[in-house]
Design a protein around this motif. Structure first.
Motif, mmCIF file in Angstrom:
data_model
loop_
_atom_site.group_PDB
_atom_site.id
_atom_site.type_symbol
_atom_site.label_atom_id
_atom_site.label_comp_id
_atom_site.label_asym_id
_atom_site.label_seq_id
_atom_site.Cartn_x
_atom_site.Cartn_y
_atom_site.Cartn_z
ATOM 1 N N ALA A 181 -7.199 7.647 -1.923
ATOM 2 C CA ALA A 181 -6.949 6.219 -1.699
ATOM 3 C C ALA A 181 -5.694 6.017 -0.861
ATOM 4 O O ALA A 181 -5.651 5.137 0.013
ATOM 5 N N THR A 182 -4.680 6.821 -1.105
ATOM 6 C CA THR A 182 -3.453 6.748 -0.311
ATOM 7 C C THR A 182 -3.748 7.085 1.145
ATOM 8 O O THR A 182 -3.308 6.386 2.060
ATOM 9 N N ILE A 183 -4.512 8.139 1.358
ATOM 10 C CA ILE A 183 -4.833 8.570 2.723
ATOM 11 C C ILE A 183 -5.733 7.544 3.410
ATOM 12 O O ILE A 183 -5.465 7.119 4.534
ATOM 13 N N TRP A 184 -6.797 7.116 2.728
ATOM 14 C CA TRP A 184 -7.719 6.155 3.338
ATOM 15 C C TRP A 184 -7.086 4.786 3.514
ATOM 16 O O TRP A 184 -7.483 4.021 4.381
ATOM 17 N N GLY A 185 -6.075 4.468 2.704
ATOM 18 C CA GLY A 185 -5.437 3.159 2.790
ATOM 19 C C GLY A 185 -4.308 3.075 3.803
ATOM 20 O O GLY A 185 -3.745 2.006 4.015
ATOM 21 N N VAL B 128 0.842 -1.199 0.000
ATOM 22 C CA VAL B 128 0.000 0.000 0.000
ATOM 23 C C VAL B 128 0.874 1.245 0.000
ATOM 24 O O VAL B 128 0.616 2.206 -0.722
ATOM 25 N N ALA B 129 1.940 1.230 0.786
ATOM 26 C CA ALA B 129 2.847 2.381 0.840
ATOM 27 C C ALA B 129 3.497 2.629 -0.516
ATOM 28 O O ALA B 129 3.599 3.769 -0.968
ATOM 29 N N ILE B 130 3.945 1.576 -1.176
ATOM 30 C CA ILE B 130 4.586 1.722 -2.490
ATOM 31 C C ILE B 130 3.588 2.236 -3.516
ATOM 32 O O ILE B 130 3.872 3.169 -4.263
ATOM 33 N N LEU B 131 2.397 1.648 -3.544
ATOM 34 C CA LEU B 131 1.373 2.112 -4.480
ATOM 35 C C LEU B 131 0.999 3.557 -4.194
ATOM 36 O O LEU B 131 0.798 4.347 -5.115
ATOM 37 N N GLY B 132 0.896 3.893 -2.915
ATOM 38 C CA GLY B 132 0.583 5.268 -2.533
ATOM 39 C C GLY B 132 1.641 6.239 -3.014
ATOM 40 O O GLY B 132 1.344 7.301 -3.558
ATOM 41 N N ALA B 133 2.898 5.874 -2.829
ATOM 42 C CA ALA B 133 3.990 6.739 -3.277
ATOM 43 C C ALA B 133 3.962 6.918 -4.789
ATOM 44 O O ALA B 133 4.161 8.019 -5.298
ATOM 45 N N LEU B 134 3.706 5.846 -5.526
ATOM 46 C CA LEU B 134 3.623 5.947 -6.978
ATOM 47 C C LEU B 134 2.460 6.818 -7.416
ATOM 48 O O LEU B 134 2.587 7.623 -8.339
ATOM 49 N N ALA C 53 0.745 13.389 -0.298
ATOM 50 C CA ALA C 53 -0.604 13.093 -0.798
ATOM 51 C C ALA C 53 -1.587 14.158 -0.317
ATOM 52 O O ALA C 53 -2.416 14.645 -1.093
ATOM 53 N N ALA C 54 -1.488 14.529 0.945
ATOM 54 C CA ALA C 54 -2.406 15.542 1.491
ATOM 55 C C ALA C 54 -2.149 16.907 0.851
ATOM 56 O O ALA C 54 -3.103 17.639 0.557
ATOM 57 N N GLN C 55 -0.885 17.256 0.620
ATOM 58 C CA GLN C 55 -0.565 18.517 -0.066
ATOM 59 C C GLN C 55 -1.166 18.515 -1.475
ATOM 60 O O GLN C 55 -1.727 19.519 -1.921
ATOM 61 N N THR C 56 -1.035 17.401 -2.151
ATOM 62 C CA THR C 56 -1.591 17.271 -3.498
ATOM 63 C C THR C 56 -3.103 17.391 -3.462
ATOM 64 O O THR C 56 -3.709 18.039 -4.316
#
Length: 144
Positions: free
Chosen positions: A49-53, A12-18, A68-71
């Motif tokens: 999705a990154t935040i909720w995941g 999840v962290a890797i997908l979130g970063a991507l 992610a939050a800045q974006t």
């Protein structure tokens, strides 16, 4: 933590970063020129999705979550403007659209505060109680 859970969290962290990286590239293209659909599908959906995941967040993941939050804050600001299409300009004049976009911006800003404090529970609560409702309401009204 069990090995299986650890692998899920890392995935999840890797997908979130991507997703944050790809959305950052999209935002660099002047978000005011993007359509509402582009803003939603290429920026807001992956960042939320990154935040909720996020779950059992490591020190390394907090920085990615903050990005992610800045974006999401930037995308929310673009959403307030309705995007760069004619139909988006009409949305920018719609009071209900403005309410949802402002609620999303406020929630994204509050999430950044929780991330700065590394408060996973507060981030989770803001995501569920303040971010999810305007997202779902907006989808019900504008994405039928």
């Amino acid at each position: 933590m069990k090995r299986g859970n650890e692998m899920i969290v890392r995935s999840v962290a890797i997908l979130g970063a991507l997703s944050v990286f790809s959305t950052s590239l999209v935002l660099a293209q002047q978000p005011e020129e993007l359509s509402k659909e582009q803003i939603m599908t290429t920026i807001i959906t992956p960042t939320t999705a990154t935040i909720w995941g996020a779950y059992q967040i490591t020190d390394e993941q907090w920085a990615g979550l903050d990005e992610a939050a800045q974006t999401l804050v930037k995308a929310s600001e673009a959403t307030l403007k309705g995007g760069g299409t004619e139909s988006g300009q009409a949305l920018a004049q719609n009071a209900q659209w403005q309410l949802y976009a402002q609620q999303m911006l406020d929630a994204a800003t509050a999430i950044r505060g929780a991330i700065a404090d590394k408060d996973e529970e507060r981030m989770f609560n803001i995501g569920n109680d303040e971010l999810y409702p305007p997202c779902e309401s907006c989808h019900q009204e504008f994405n039928r």
